[in-house]
Write an enzyme that holds these catalytic residues in place. Structure first.
Site, PDB file in Angstrom:
ATOM      1  N   TYR A  32       0.834  -1.198   0.000  1.00 34.63           N
ATOM      2  CA  TYR A  32       0.000   0.000   0.000  1.00 34.63           C
ATOM      3  C   TYR A  32       0.870   1.249   0.000  1.00 34.63           C
ATOM      4  CZ  TYR A  32       0.963   0.938   4.957  1.00 34.63           C
ATOM      5  OH  TYR A  32       1.570   1.248   6.146  1.00 34.63           O
ATOM      6  N   ARG A  51       8.046   4.432  -4.709  1.00 34.91           N
ATOM      7  CA  ARG A  51       8.131   3.497  -3.582  1.00 34.91           C
ATOM      8  C   ARG A  51       7.107   2.375  -3.738  1.00 34.91           C
ATOM      9  NH1 ARG A  51       7.550   5.603   2.532  1.00 34.91           N
ATOM     10  NH2 ARG A  51       5.397   5.917   1.847  1.00 34.91           N
ATOM     11  N   ARG A 100      -7.492 -20.897  -0.262  1.00 37.10           N
ATOM     12  CA  ARG A 100      -6.535 -20.233   0.628  1.00 37.10           C
ATOM     13  C   ARG A 100      -5.261 -21.071   0.642  1.00 37.10           C
ATOM     14  NH1 ARG A 100      -4.324 -20.403   5.572  1.00 37.10           N
ATOM     15  NH2 ARG A 100      -3.930 -18.407   6.647  1.00 37.10           N
ATOM     16  N   HIS A 102      -0.775 -20.776   0.728  1.00 36.38           N
ATOM     17  CA  HIS A 102       0.395 -19.919   0.906  1.00 36.38           C
ATOM     18  C   HIS A 102       1.146 -19.702  -0.403  1.00 36.38           C
ATOM     19  CE1 HIS A 102       0.946 -20.224   5.561  1.00 36.38           C
ATOM     20  NE2 HIS A 102      -0.317 -20.070   5.219  1.00 36.38           N
ATOM     21  N   LYS A 152       6.419  -1.797   2.022  1.00 40.96           N
ATOM     22  CA  LYS A 152       5.225  -1.203   2.641  1.00 40.96           C
ATOM     23  C   LYS A 152       4.063  -2.189   2.511  1.00 40.96           C
ATOM     24  CE  LYS A 152       3.237   3.410   3.259  1.00 40.96           C
ATOM     25  NZ  LYS A 152       3.704   3.539   4.654  1.00 40.96           N
ATOM     26  N   GLU A 184      13.072   2.665  13.637  1.00 42.45           N
ATOM     27  CA  GLU A 184      12.119   3.708  13.248  1.00 42.45           C
ATOM     28  C   GLU A 184      10.996   3.709  14.264  1.00 42.45           C
ATOM     29  OE1 GLU A 184      10.402   2.751   9.429  1.00 42.45           O
ATOM     30  OE2 GLU A 184      10.205   0.634   9.936  1.00 42.45           O
ATOM     31  N   LEU A 208      11.436   1.460   6.829  1.00 42.39           N
ATOM     32  CA  LEU A 208      10.841   1.922   5.584  1.00 42.39           C
ATOM     33  C   LEU A 208      11.522   3.212   5.133  1.00 42.39           C
ATOM     34  CD1 LEU A 208       8.467   1.392   3.561  1.00 42.39           C
ATOM     35  CD2 LEU A 208       7.177   3.059   4.918  1.00 42.39           C
TER      36      LEU A 208
END
Length: 290
Positions: A32, A51, A100, A102, A152, A184, A208
């Site tokens: 995102y 990014r 579902r 992996h 991110k 961070e 990040l």
């Protein structure tokens, strides 16, 4: 509730639907971006899109749009939501799998692309009003997150737990420590000032690459403020004259209390005030703010 973008269509937010089999919902399999918008102008849009493209590459997801395509979508969504001051959110997941699993879907499925906006208060009560800012409290916590914090990712549970622990302690943010070094904040980058020099941890897989972080470094270099990217030992926080947090939606925020103790004299420092004035000058010029 406003207009959102979902998989090629602009729709009312309460009409948007995704499948419960979407891998973002089931597995946190997506990335995102959050882009501040001032006066209808997405702030540092190209840097945010660069990014985003990097995050997509790192998780092996094809970018559904080129830069021009993303810019058109961002501008249209902002316009459909009235322009002004907004937080613009972009999310891309690996899409809807048959089961579902992996492993990645084979053959690949179409990614899910979602975009939305929310109001962004302006002026932000920090860099926009240096003379009136009291600063915030922060606490230090062990960095319990995964090893690729440079991506991110929508998988943010560890960040949420850390931020909530800070809020429960009456603080605005958690400054994270990994093997004795500052990485961070739970949702921010960290700067430290000592004897007029500004320091921030170097880019690595453990933090990040913040868009606001990069802008702060650029502004320091442009205006002759000594700035250095280097590893910061956790013990240096206690001796700092100033500590700052930077993020896209909170600008550059001074920390005036850390772990219950004052930072410096317990008020926003002169170096922060100087940087904050340069920051708001840059933002006003770029976005036409008064």
């Amino acid at each position: 509730m406003g207009t959102v973008y979902l998989n090629g269509d602009f729709v009312d937010a309460d009409q948007a639907r995704i499948s419960p089999m979407d891998r973002g919902f089931l597995l946190g399999d997506g990335v995102y971006e959050v882009i501040p918008v001032f006066n209808g102008v997405p702030f540092r849009l190209d840097e945010h899109l660069q990014r985003l493209a990097r995050s997509l590459r790192e998780v092996r997801l094809n970018d559904p749009h080129d830069g021009a395509g993303w810019r058109r979508l961002c501008q249209e969504l902002v316009a459909r939501n009235g322009g002004g001051h907004l937080s613009l959110y972009l999310q891309i997941t690996r899409g809807v799998g048959a089961t579902r699993d992996h492993g990645f879907p084979e053959p690949p499925v179409a990614p899910t692309v979602f975009m939305t906006t929310s109001p962004l208060p302006v002026p932000v009560p920090a860099a926009d009003q240096p003379a009136r800012t009291a600063g915030v409290a922060a606490i230090t916590l062990d960095d319990i997150r995964w090893g690729r914090c440079d991506i991110k990712s929508v998988s943010l549970l560890a960040n949420l737990l850390l931020r909530q622990q800070a809020l429960d302690a009456g603080a605005a943010e958690a400054i994270l420590i990994r093997q004795g070094q500052v990485t961070e904040g739970a949702a921010s980058n960290v700067f430290l000032v000592r004897d007029g020099a500004i320091h921030t941890p170097p880019l690595s897989h453990h933090l990040l690459g913040g868009i606001t972080r990069d802008l702060v470094i650029e502004l320091c270099q442009e205006h002759g403020l000594p700035v250095r990217e280097r590893p910061l030992q956790a013990a240096e926080l206690a001796d700092a004259d100033e500590i700052w947090l930077s993020s896209s939606t909170r600008d550059v925020l001074p920390v005036t209390r850390l772990d219950g103790q004052p930072v410096g004299d317990g008020s926003p420092g002169d170096t922060w005030k100087t940087l904050a004035n340069h920051y708001i000058g840059f933002k006003r010029h770029l976005c036409g703010l008064n």
